[in-house]
Design an enzyme around this catalytic site. Structure first.
Site, PDB file in Angstrom:
ATOM      1  CD  GLU A  64       6.140  48.026  37.392  1.00 49.30           C
ATOM      2  OE1 GLU A  64       6.609  48.507  38.442  1.00 49.30           O
ATOM      3  OE2 GLU A  64       4.913  47.887  37.203  1.00 49.30           O
TER       4      GLU A  64
ATOM      5  CE  LYS B 233       5.070  51.729  37.002  1.00 51.02           C
ATOM      6  NZ  LYS B 233       3.763  51.665  37.700  1.00 51.02           N
TER       7      LYS B 233
END
Length: 346
Positions: free
Chosen positions: A178, A220
Site C-alpha cells: 500500500e 492497494k
C-alpha cells in the site's frame, strides 16, 4: 515459499464481486471515529463494533473476501467466546493483519514520513500466521506539497514496502503493498497522477530487487484524484480514465489484483470511481488485473453512525454495512448506478 498457494489466496482476495474490509484502525484512530458518534473507545466497545460487522452474514458471505485486522482484534474473542478470526473464516472470508507500526519523521526530509515496523517482523508474521492470518498490510504515506515528495522519501518508503513484502512471502502470507499518495493539499489531479506514477514505478522496482513474486501479492494504491483543498475538482470519469491509464503504465500484469484505498473520499465517491473504472475495463478488451475495493471509512462510516454503540442498533448497523458492501461489490463489476443508493437492498 509456496507461490501456488500464495497466488490462490491473492486471487480469492480479489474474486469477482468481492473486496476487502479494512478494519485495522489503530486504537487512536478508532477513538476519533467513536468520539464522533459519542461512544467511549474501550477494548470491549471496539470488539463489539467489529463483531457486529463480522456477523453481518450477507455482507461477509457475498461481498467481502477478507478483513484486515488490527493487532488487538486478531487475538480477541466475540462476546460468546468465539475467536473473531473464526467468525471471518466461518463466513468464507480470509483473515489478514496490519503489520506496520505507524510512521516517524524521515531524517533530513522536513514534512515527510517513513513507515516503521521491520524490526522483528519475521517473528511477528510467524505468530500471526499461527493465529490464522493469511495476508498482511503495510501502508506507506507520501504527501504532496511544496518541494515534496523528495526522492529520498519515495525511495525509502518503497524499499521498506518491498522488504516487508519479501518477509511476508517467506512466512507464507500474501502482502498487500500500500503506497498511498495522500489526497490532502491543494494539488490538482495531474499532480497526483505525476507523483503516483513516480511512487508506483519506484515501488515495483524495489519489489523486483527484493525478489518479491508479483503473482503472490495485492496492490492497494490511491486513485488519481485532486487534493481536498484543490480549487479544480476532477469529475468521476476523469478520475476513472486517468487512474486506469496510470495503472496500465505502472502495474505489471502478473499482479493478481488491485484493491483501492478510499483515502478520505466519501462513501459514494469511492463507489462511483471504482464503478467507472470497471466500466472502462468492460468497454475495452479488459484489464490484466481485477479492480476492487479495500475500504475503511468508505465501508464503515454508515454502519458506525447507525450502530452508535447501542445493542438495539446492531441490526441497523449491519444493514448499513451490508448496503455499502453491496454497492461496492456492484462497482467492482461495473454494475453500480447512483439510483441504487436510495434502495437499501436487503
Amino acid at each position: 515459499m509456496n507461490l501456488a498457494d500464495l497466488n490462490t489466496i491473492a486471487r480469492a482476495m480479489v474474486a469477482p464481486g468481492k473486496g476487502i474490509l479494512a478494519a485495522d484502525e489503530s486504537s487512536g484512530t478508532i477513538k476519533k471515529r467513536f468520539d464522533v458518534i459519542g461512544v467511549e473507545s474501550t477494548e470491549t466497545s471496539r470488539r463489539d463494533y467489529r463483531e457486529m460487522m463480522f456477523r453481518s452474514k450477507q455482507a461477509m458471505s457475498d461481498y467481502i473476501s477478507g478483513v484486515i485486522l488490527y493487532d488487538e482484534t486478531i487475538w480477541q474473542d466475540a462476546a460468546d467466546g468465539t475467536p473473531l478470526v473464526k467468525l471471518i473464516e466461518q463466513a468464507g472470508g480470509i483473515p489478514g493483519i496490519k503489520v506496520d507500526e505507524g510512521t516517524q519523521p524521515l531524517p533530513n526530509c522536513p514534512g515527510e514520513l517513513i513507515t516503521v515496523g521491520l524490526d522483528k517482523l519475521a517473528e511477528r508474521l510467524a505468530k500471526y500466521y499461527k493465529q490464522g492470518a493469511r495476508f498482511a498490510k503495510w501502508r506507506a504515506v507520501i504527501d504532496i506539497g511544496a518541494g515534496i515528495p523528495s526522492y529520498a522519501a519515495v525511495h525509502t518508503n518503497a524499499h521498506a514496502l518491498a522488504r516487508y513484502a519479501a518477509l511476508c512471502q517467506q512466512a507464507q502470507i500474501v502482502p498487500i503493498v500500500e503506497p498511498e499518495v495522500l489526497m490532502d493539499g491543494d494539488h490538482d489531479i495531474d499532480r497526483c497522477y505525476e507523483v503516483t506514477e513516480f511512487v508506483l514505478k519506484e515501488t515495483f522496482q524495489e519489489l523486483y530487487y527484493q525478489k518479491v513474486a508479483l503473482e503472490g501479492m495485492i496492490l492497494k494504491p490511491n486513485m488519481a484524484v485532486a487534493g481536498k483543498k484543490s480549487a479544480k475538482k476532477a469529475g468521476v470519469q476523469e478520475v476513472a480514465e486517468k487512474t486506469v491509464k496510470l495503472l496500465k503504465s505502472c502495474v505489471p500484469a502478473a499482479v493478481p489484483g488491485i484493491a483501492f484505498l478510499s483515502g478520505g473520499q466519501s462513501d459514494e465517491e469511492a463507489t462511483a470511481h471504482l464503478d467507472a473504472m470497471n466500466k472502462i475495463g468492460g468497454l475495452t478488451s479488459g484489464l490484466p488485473w481485477g479492480l476492487t475495493f479495500s475500504y475503511g471509512r468508505a465501508l464503515q462510516a454508515a454502519p458506525q453512525k447507525a450502530w452508535s454503540g447501542k445493542a438495539d442498533n446492531v441490526a441497523a448497523g449491519q444493514a448499513a454495512f451490508t448496503h455499502r458492501a453491496k454497492m461496492n461489490s456492484l462497482a467492482s463489476k461495473g454494475e453500480w448506478s447512483s439510483d441504487l443508493e436510495s434502495k437499501k437492498a436487503a
